[in-house]
Design an enzyme around this catalytic site. Structure first.
Site, PDB file in Angstrom:
ATOM      1  N   GLN A   1      -8.696  41.562  18.024  1.00 29.96           N
ATOM      2  CA  GLN A   1      -8.090  41.588  19.336  1.00 29.96           C
ATOM      3  C   GLN A   1      -6.908  42.314  19.185  1.00 29.96           C
ATOM      4  O   GLN A   1      -6.471  43.144  20.299  1.00 29.96           O
ATOM      5  CB  GLN A   1      -7.893  40.025  19.666  1.00 29.96           C
ATOM      6  CG  GLN A   1      -7.146  39.828  20.851  1.00 29.96           C
ATOM      7  CD  GLN A   1      -7.946  40.134  22.293  1.00 29.96           C
ATOM      8  OE1 GLN A   1      -9.253  39.551  22.198  1.00 29.96           O
ATOM      9  NE2 GLN A   1      -7.382  41.052  23.204  1.00 29.96           N
TER      10      GLN A   1
ATOM     11  N   ARG B   1     -16.599  34.200  12.787  1.00 29.91           N
ATOM     12  CA  ARG B   1     -15.749  33.639  13.406  1.00 29.91           C
ATOM     13  C   ARG B   1     -15.796  32.122  13.110  1.00 29.91           C
ATOM     14  O   ARG B   1     -16.918  31.452  13.196  1.00 29.91           O
ATOM     15  CB  ARG B   1     -16.271  33.750  15.004  1.00 29.91           C
ATOM     16  CG  ARG B   1     -15.588  32.760  15.949  1.00 29.91           C
ATOM     17  CD  ARG B   1     -15.531  33.190  17.250  1.00 29.91           C
ATOM     18  NE  ARG B   1     -14.686  34.224  17.825  1.00 29.91           N
ATOM     19  CZ  ARG B   1     -14.318  34.498  19.047  1.00 29.91           C
ATOM     20  NH1 ARG B   1     -14.574  33.545  20.021  1.00 29.91           N
ATOM     21  NH2 ARG B   1     -13.599  35.532  19.050  1.00 29.91           N
TER      22      ARG B   1
ATOM     23  N   ARG C   1     -12.071  46.181  22.985  1.00 30.98           N
ATOM     24  CA  ARG C   1     -12.896  45.472  21.847  1.00 30.98           C
ATOM     25  C   ARG C   1     -14.105  46.295  21.319  1.00 30.98           C
ATOM     26  O   ARG C   1     -14.146  46.568  20.018  1.00 30.98           O
ATOM     27  CB  ARG C   1     -13.311  44.119  22.193  1.00 30.98           C
ATOM     28  CG  ARG C   1     -12.227  43.095  22.978  1.00 30.98           C
ATOM     29  CD  ARG C   1     -11.167  42.741  21.710  1.00 30.98           C
ATOM     30  NE  ARG C   1     -11.929  42.099  20.563  1.00 30.98           N
ATOM     31  CZ  ARG C   1     -12.182  40.874  20.573  1.00 30.98           C
ATOM     32  NH1 ARG C   1     -11.816  40.101  21.496  1.00 30.98           N
ATOM     33  NH2 ARG C   1     -12.881  40.470  19.455  1.00 30.98           N
TER      34      ARG C   1
ATOM     35  N   HIS D   1      -6.438  36.582  14.462  1.00 33.39           N
ATOM     36  CA  HIS D   1      -7.410  37.473  15.594  1.00 33.39           C
ATOM     37  C   HIS D   1      -7.451  38.809  15.417  1.00 33.39           C
ATOM     38  O   HIS D   1      -6.983  39.364  16.258  1.00 33.39           O
ATOM     39  CB  HIS D   1      -7.449  36.931  17.099  1.00 33.39           C
ATOM     40  CG  HIS D   1      -8.805  37.323  17.807  1.00 33.39           C
ATOM     41  ND1 HIS D   1      -9.712  37.698  17.331  1.00 33.39           N
ATOM     42  CD2 HIS D   1      -8.976  37.062  19.048  1.00 33.39           C
ATOM     43  CE1 HIS D   1     -10.649  37.732  18.115  1.00 33.39           C
ATOM     44  NE2 HIS D   1     -10.264  37.209  19.139  1.00 33.39           N
TER      45      HIS D   1
ATOM     46  N   ASP E   1      -1.771  33.688  26.252  1.00 36.00           N
ATOM     47  CA  ASP E   1      -3.231  33.282  25.788  1.00 36.00           C
ATOM     48  C   ASP E   1      -3.270  31.823  26.178  1.00 36.00           C
ATOM     49  O   ASP E   1      -2.256  31.166  26.723  1.00 36.00           O
ATOM     50  CB  ASP E   1      -3.423  33.264  24.263  1.00 36.00           C
ATOM     51  CG  ASP E   1      -4.791  33.008  23.500  1.00 36.00           C
ATOM     52  OD1 ASP E   1      -5.850  32.781  24.359  1.00 36.00           O
ATOM     53  OD2 ASP E   1      -4.773  32.753  22.350  1.00 36.00           O
TER      54      ASP E   1
ATOM     55  N   CYS F   1      -5.883  37.985  26.074  1.00 33.43           N
ATOM     56  CA  CYS F   1      -7.047  38.300  25.372  1.00 33.43           C
ATOM     57  C   CYS F   1      -8.370  37.858  26.032  1.00 33.43           C
ATOM     58  O   CYS F   1      -9.470  38.336  25.528  1.00 33.43           O
ATOM     59  CB  CYS F   1      -6.974  37.734  23.910  1.00 33.43           C
ATOM     60  SG  CYS F   1      -6.834  36.022  23.847  1.00 33.43           S
TER      61      CYS F   1
END
Ligand code: CP
Ligand code: NVA
Length: 311
Positions: A137, A107, A297, A134, A229, A269
């Site tokens: 996700q 990340r 996830r 991402h 988001d 998310c």
């Protein structure tokens, strides 16, 4: 499948569908098993390094728990531990980890960092969020849509707010899998033009359409899912006050949800800022599937690791 998973666009349609199928069967197996462990522990003796420059709840725990449930182990390395690019160069981090572990989930702030890791590692690199994408996700989101509607082809998703990493991966994976994506965003916060063009190119093959507008009502009209988001992503905290009034017209609330299909789902998310990008009533209400997204996830990331390791 390619050696690394840096972008959802690394997947063909068949590969993306196979990953979702595998995630769905891992989910069913795990729920039926009741012990928390998968039979035969396919990742016995294997370690995933988690190199994280930013905080995480879902991505980190889904990878760590997923490794444990498959008989392996996750090793979490925060910026404080390894200071990638400071204490040690990014290529050297990749070369060292390649000698001990079987894969790296990273990340990072700059997408270029996952690309550098991939160039210098001889084990799979997974993008666990960068400023550009991402991808884990988006896989979980498409699994969630598939569960909710029984299919993906022909669905319409409206994305409200910032044309950010989450938006990019959704446009690309939607384009691959036949999910039309309408993005509504302030003119200064549109998704990256190259990624948009790439998503539109992918969509031409799947029969989907990918569009960007400044008008939230236009994007929401008839949508099967409305997604949003945070308005300020990690690393942009100093812009929060400036962004709030710009994004206010894109808040997901009951009035906007009413523009969508009667059977619409709400998606996010997470983490969420309640009463900013979405009202409490909507995210905590019956249309919300945000915790299914969070659970998924785990399942997609397990499917991803197994597939990248050729198992
Ligand atoms: N959605 C998501 O990636 O959450 P985390 O930042 O907590 O990992
Ligand atoms: N766009 C957000 C997603 C967090 C999961 C960020 O990058 O901070």
């Amino acid at each position: 499948m390619q050696q690394h998973f840096l972008s959802v666009a690394d997947l063909t349609r068949a590969e993306a569908e196979a990953l979702l199928e595998r995630a769905a069967s891992l989910k069913a197996e795990w729920r039926a098993g009741g012990t928390g462990l998968h039979a035969q522990w396919p990742l016995r003796g294997k370690t995933l390094a988690l190199v994280f420059e930013k905080p995480s709840l879902r991505t980190r725990v889904a990878f760590e728990a997923g490794m444990t449930q498959l008989g392996g182990n996750g090793s979490y390395l925060s910026a404080n531990d390894i200071d990638m690019g400071g204490r040690e160069s990014v290529p050297d981090v990749a070369r060292n980890l390649s000698r001990w572990v079987q894969a790296i989930a990273a990340r990072v702030f700059k997408h270029g960092t996952v690309e550098t890791l991939a160039r210098h590692a001889n084990i799979p690199i997974i993008n666990a969020l960068s400023d550009r994408e991402h991808p884990c996700q988006a896989l979980a989101d498409c699994l969630t849509l598939r569960e909710q509607f029984g299919h993906l082809q022909g669905l319409r998703l409206a994305y409200m707010g910032d044309g950010n990493n989450v938006c990019h991966s959704l446009m690309l994976l939607g384009g691959i899998l036949g999910v039309s994506v309408s993005v509504a965003c302030p003119p200064d916060y549109r998704p990256d033009a190259e990624i948009l063009a790439h998503a539109q190119h992918l969509a031409a093959a799947s029969g989907a359409t990918i569009q960007v507008t400044a008008n939230p009502i236009e994007a929401a009209r008839g949508a099967n899912a409305i997604y949003t988001d945070v308005w300020t992503s990690m690393g942009q905290e100093h812009e929060a006050a400036r962004r709030r009034p710009v994004f206010q017209p894109y808040q997901v609330n009951a009035a906007l949800m009413a523009q969508a299909d009667a059977n619409v789902r709400f998606m996010h998310c997470l983490p969420v800022h309640r009463e900013e990008e979405v009202t409490t009533e909507i995210i905590d209400g019956p249309q919300s599937v945000v915790f299914d997204q969070a659970e998924n996830r785990l399942h997609v990331q397990k499917a991803l690791i197994l597939t990248l390791l050729g198992l």
